[in-house]
Motif scaffolding. Sequence first.
Motif, PDB file in Angstrom:
ATOM      1  N   VAL A 148       5.281  24.768  75.147  1.00  0.00           N
ATOM      2  CA  VAL A 148       5.477  25.679  76.280  1.00  0.00           C
ATOM      3  C   VAL A 148       4.521  25.251  77.388  1.00  0.00           C
ATOM      4  O   VAL A 148       3.365  24.890  77.117  1.00  0.00           O
ATOM      5  CB  VAL A 148       5.198  27.145  75.875  1.00  0.00           C
ATOM      6  CG1 VAL A 148       5.288  28.064  77.079  1.00  0.00           C
ATOM      7  CG2 VAL A 148       6.183  27.590  74.800  1.00  0.00           C
ATOM      8  N   HIS A 268       5.476  29.872  69.153  1.00  0.00           N
ATOM      9  CA  HIS A 268       5.811  30.060  70.571  1.00  0.00           C
ATOM     10  C   HIS A 268       7.320  30.157  70.775  1.00  0.00           C
ATOM     11  O   HIS A 268       7.787  30.866  71.673  1.00  0.00           O
ATOM     12  CB  HIS A 268       5.219  28.941  71.434  1.00  0.00           C
ATOM     13  CG  HIS A 268       5.552  27.552  70.999  1.00  0.00           C
ATOM     14  ND1 HIS A 268       4.774  26.855  70.107  1.00  0.00           N
ATOM     15  CD2 HIS A 268       6.567  26.726  71.327  1.00  0.00           C
ATOM     16  CE1 HIS A 268       5.295  25.650  69.914  1.00  0.00           C
ATOM     17  NE2 HIS A 268       6.379  25.554  70.642  1.00  0.00           N
ATOM     18  N   LEU A 272       9.440  33.278  72.481  1.00  0.00           N
ATOM     19  CA  LEU A 272      10.465  33.060  73.506  1.00  0.00           C
ATOM     20  C   LEU A 272      11.790  33.708  73.097  1.00  0.00           C
ATOM     21  O   LEU A 272      12.461  34.345  73.911  1.00  0.00           O
ATOM     22  CB  LEU A 272      10.663  31.562  73.743  1.00  0.00           C
ATOM     23  CG  LEU A 272       9.510  30.817  74.421  1.00  0.00           C
ATOM     24  CD1 LEU A 272       9.784  29.316  74.428  1.00  0.00           C
ATOM     25  CD2 LEU A 272       9.296  31.310  75.851  1.00  0.00           C
ATOM     26  N   GLN A 278       7.869  32.157  79.382  1.00  0.00           N
ATOM     27  CA  GLN A 278       6.894  31.113  79.050  1.00  0.00           C
ATOM     28  C   GLN A 278       5.477  31.556  79.419  1.00  0.00           C
ATOM     29  O   GLN A 278       4.539  31.355  78.645  1.00  0.00           O
ATOM     30  CB  GLN A 278       7.233  29.816  79.788  1.00  0.00           C
ATOM     31  CG  GLN A 278       8.454  29.091  79.243  1.00  0.00           C
ATOM     32  CD  GLN A 278       8.515  27.660  79.728  1.00  0.00           C
ATOM     33  OE1 GLN A 278       7.571  26.892  79.576  1.00  0.00           O
ATOM     34  NE2 GLN A 278       9.638  27.284  80.318  1.00  0.00           N
TER      35      GLN A 278
END
Length: 331
Positions: A148, A268, A272, A278
């Motif tokens: 990210v 991550h 999302l 982000q």
Amino acid sequence: MAYIFGVFLVPMVISFSKKEGLVDLPNARKIHTKPISRIGGVAIWGSVMLTFLCLVALSYYPHGKLLSGILLGGTLMFLLGLIDDIYGLGAKFKLFMQLSIATVAYLLGVQIDSVPFFGGMDLGIWSYPITLLWIVGISNAFNFIDGVDGLAGSVVTVNSITLAILAVTLSPSSPISALIGCILAGSMLAFLTFNFNPAKIFMGDSGALFSGFLLAAVSITGVMKVATISILLPFVVLAVPIIDITYSSLRRIFKGQSPFVADAEHIHHKLLHAGFSQKKTVVILTSAAIIAGGLACLCASYNAIKYDLILTLALVGIMLLLNFGRVLTKK
């Protein structure tokens, strides 16, 4: 000094990579939608090494085999990542080379020699495999979380500052380890000027492996040399990348897959998929790294908290410079 070098180097790397086609193309596993420079590690490594060259010129260079092991190992890890970024390497070959590089660092003194249990237990022959597991594991952990915009760089910055604080507050102190941590933080902040969403450059394997190696080495030389329970503090400081690589590896193994095969199911990615942007994902995981670092400093000593507050103020000042740099780049 490292920050200033980085601010000049990163745009040069972006321009060069676009001309040479060294860009990361979008695909089903990635979240960016246009080609992005993928060799940001060149700027990170370059700003770190140029800073050390300046220290040599100023006659302020901490000599020693230990520092040589960290810088040489880090450079070799950077070169391995750079070759992978440009040509692509097989997972098994990369693992073999990482183990070889970790062995070089081990032979030059970057070693986990003992644990504080049972009155201080010498690891003996187990020192070598445990050291290699730590160095290779942490190096790859930062490569895993680099998915990210701004995430890996932010976590590296927080972790390097925290390890630097611990290196100078624990007894015996390790100014060399603290110096490396601060230089890495400065270099990474310059990189983040261009890496926050929307990113203009990615650190790539070269930057992630180089940063992960330095943090693994600094945690060994700056914290794990302390013959107390403080040897466990790096596990707290590096909690975010450690949890991610452990979760990802076990998940793949339980599915009958290789732990080295990339996928889109890291922590991550989960955030999302849960609907976070982000930027919010970076804030959440970076905040977790900050909390973990604060807990480690709290467990270490009063001086660690004092230095933590001082460096936090310094970090705020550098972040203002970072934002100013972003404004200039937009112009």
